[in-house]
Design a protein around this motif. Sequence first.
Motif, mmCIF file in Angstrom:
data_model
loop_
_atom_site.group_PDB
_atom_site.id
_atom_site.type_symbol
_atom_site.label_atom_id
_atom_site.label_comp_id
_atom_site.label_asym_id
_atom_site.label_seq_id
_atom_site.Cartn_x
_atom_site.Cartn_y
_atom_site.Cartn_z
ATOM 1 N N PRO A 173 -61.722 9.820 23.346
ATOM 2 C CA PRO A 173 -62.262 8.922 24.384
ATOM 3 C C PRO A 173 -61.270 7.812 24.702
ATOM 4 O O PRO A 173 -60.324 7.567 23.952
ATOM 5 N N GLU A 174 -61.500 7.150 25.810
ATOM 6 C CA GLU A 174 -60.617 6.051 26.200
ATOM 7 C C GLU A 174 -60.749 4.868 25.261
ATOM 8 O O GLU A 174 -59.768 4.158 25.018
ATOM 9 N N SER A 175 -61.950 4.661 24.720
ATOM 10 C CA SER A 175 -62.157 3.533 23.822
ATOM 11 C C SER A 175 -63.373 3.791 22.948
ATOM 12 O O SER A 175 -64.156 4.716 23.193
ATOM 13 N N ARG A 194 -59.399 0.182 22.566
ATOM 14 C CA ARG A 194 -58.897 1.135 23.554
ATOM 15 C C ARG A 194 -57.734 1.914 22.958
ATOM 16 O O ARG A 194 -56.828 1.335 22.352
ATOM 17 N N GLN A 199 -52.589 6.193 24.734
ATOM 18 C CA GLN A 199 -51.943 7.482 24.528
ATOM 19 C C GLN A 199 -50.424 7.354 24.624
ATOM 20 O O GLN A 199 -49.893 6.636 25.476
ATOM 21 N N GLU A 239 -56.341 -2.922 21.128
ATOM 22 C CA GLU A 239 -55.612 -1.753 21.608
ATOM 23 C C GLU A 239 -54.878 -1.121 20.434
ATOM 24 O O GLU A 239 -54.192 -1.811 19.681
#
Length: 500
Positions: free
Chosen positions: A53-55, A68, A71, A293
């Motif tokens: 998932p993105e976050s 988050r 990638q 992040e």
Amino acid sequence: MTAHNLSVRVKRVRTRHLPVLALAAAIAGCAAGPEFRAPVLPDGKGFRAEALPESTVSAQAPTGDAQRFLQDAAVPDRWWTTFGSDELDRRVERALAHSPTVASAQAALRQAQEGVNAARGSLLPSVDATAGVTRGNQNSPTGSAFTLNNVGVNVGYTLDLFGGVRRGVEAQAAQADFQQYQLQGTYLSLAGNVTTASVREAALRGQIVATEEVVKLYEEQLKLVETQHEIGAKSLGDVLAIRAQVAAARAQLPDLRQQLAQTRNQLATYLGQFPSETELAALELDGMQLPREVPVSLPSTVARQRPDVRAAEAELHRATAAVGVATANLYPQITLNASLGSQAAEAGDLFSSGSKAWGIGANLLQPLFHGGSLRAQKRAAEAGLDKAAADYQQTLLTAFQNVADALRALELGAENLKAQAEAESAASSSLDLVRGQYRDGAASYLQVLDATRQYQQARIGLIQARAARLADTAALYAALGGGRLAEPATAAAVAANESN
């Protein structure tokens, strides 16, 4: 034999051996055994079957920010600084500078590097100076004794026709590379251990504070029940029940304090200090922030960045070179030697024109019969190469498993923190409600005890969930390789270039 005949013979010998010498010169450019090739790196873009998932989810609690996933991003070199704790930064930096584990790994690297230097000396001629005095007599009628003084220089050189010496240098250089990555792995594991131990320390401090607060709640309730018992409003059973709860809550504190002491002692060891000499500032969970992040490197990047994978690759290189050494041992070895010196009966005549002596020669060693040991050694080296290849593959699989586990832990840890935050909030509200109802006579004391117990469990569960998110983030940094490592010219690469 006249001098003329001797000269003709020498010329014939030299002419007859010209093809052999030409062949030897051609062979000298090669080395026996397989050439090492770095393993093919995985070309995938993920560490698990399902998409990342993105976050993560967020929670209404400290350390509850959503994280988050970035990638193809690189891990910061000093990744522990992303937790925003000056005290943690000081601890890690001190550990890296003073830990005996690091000193041991550094010494092992220096030892291996000097082994490379020693092995490279075999590629050059050996030059030795000699001097001696001999006293003796000849088997003659006079039986006269004599003294012979001699000084000289001996030069020896083994032709590395089949590359056995060069493969030996290559193997030693690969061993030095292995120690280099072992040192990098020591840095990474030490930074990870200090970080996770510091998080554990902060979590234990939080659990101790939470437990002490619950003990105070029980003690307040005990005073209230004892007062009510004195006026006949509560039974002795109610008093004994709350006393048991107070004792049970207090009993948790010694164990938590022991764990805290052990953790701080472990931190002292990581920092290269004795526990009696260490003064660590208290670290609280509120003093650490959760990185919002986090990087997720490519699998190929992880393979080139993790020290354990690189160390396994270096071991594969060493095993490949070992096959070359064992193969070269099956073939002939030619050694050239020369000497130049002076011999005289009197020391003062050593350097006179008539005392000079010289010699030149060559030795050929062709293995004929060693009971099969040489070929057995070659087969053993080939089996060692197979083992190193399998070990590399296993190390790579374990590395990717570590990354996949850490990513999953971050996802589920965020969900767990959200659930624990909701449980803690609900338990706190329930406790306040039940205590109010108890004062108004609308709830029993057993309900108060049960609500207090649930609140304590929820509070400690929240603390543990907060600590887990921090520790799981550190685990991901370590699993990815702990920062983009510098790519110096490795000893094996240098040795390979010099042999070409």
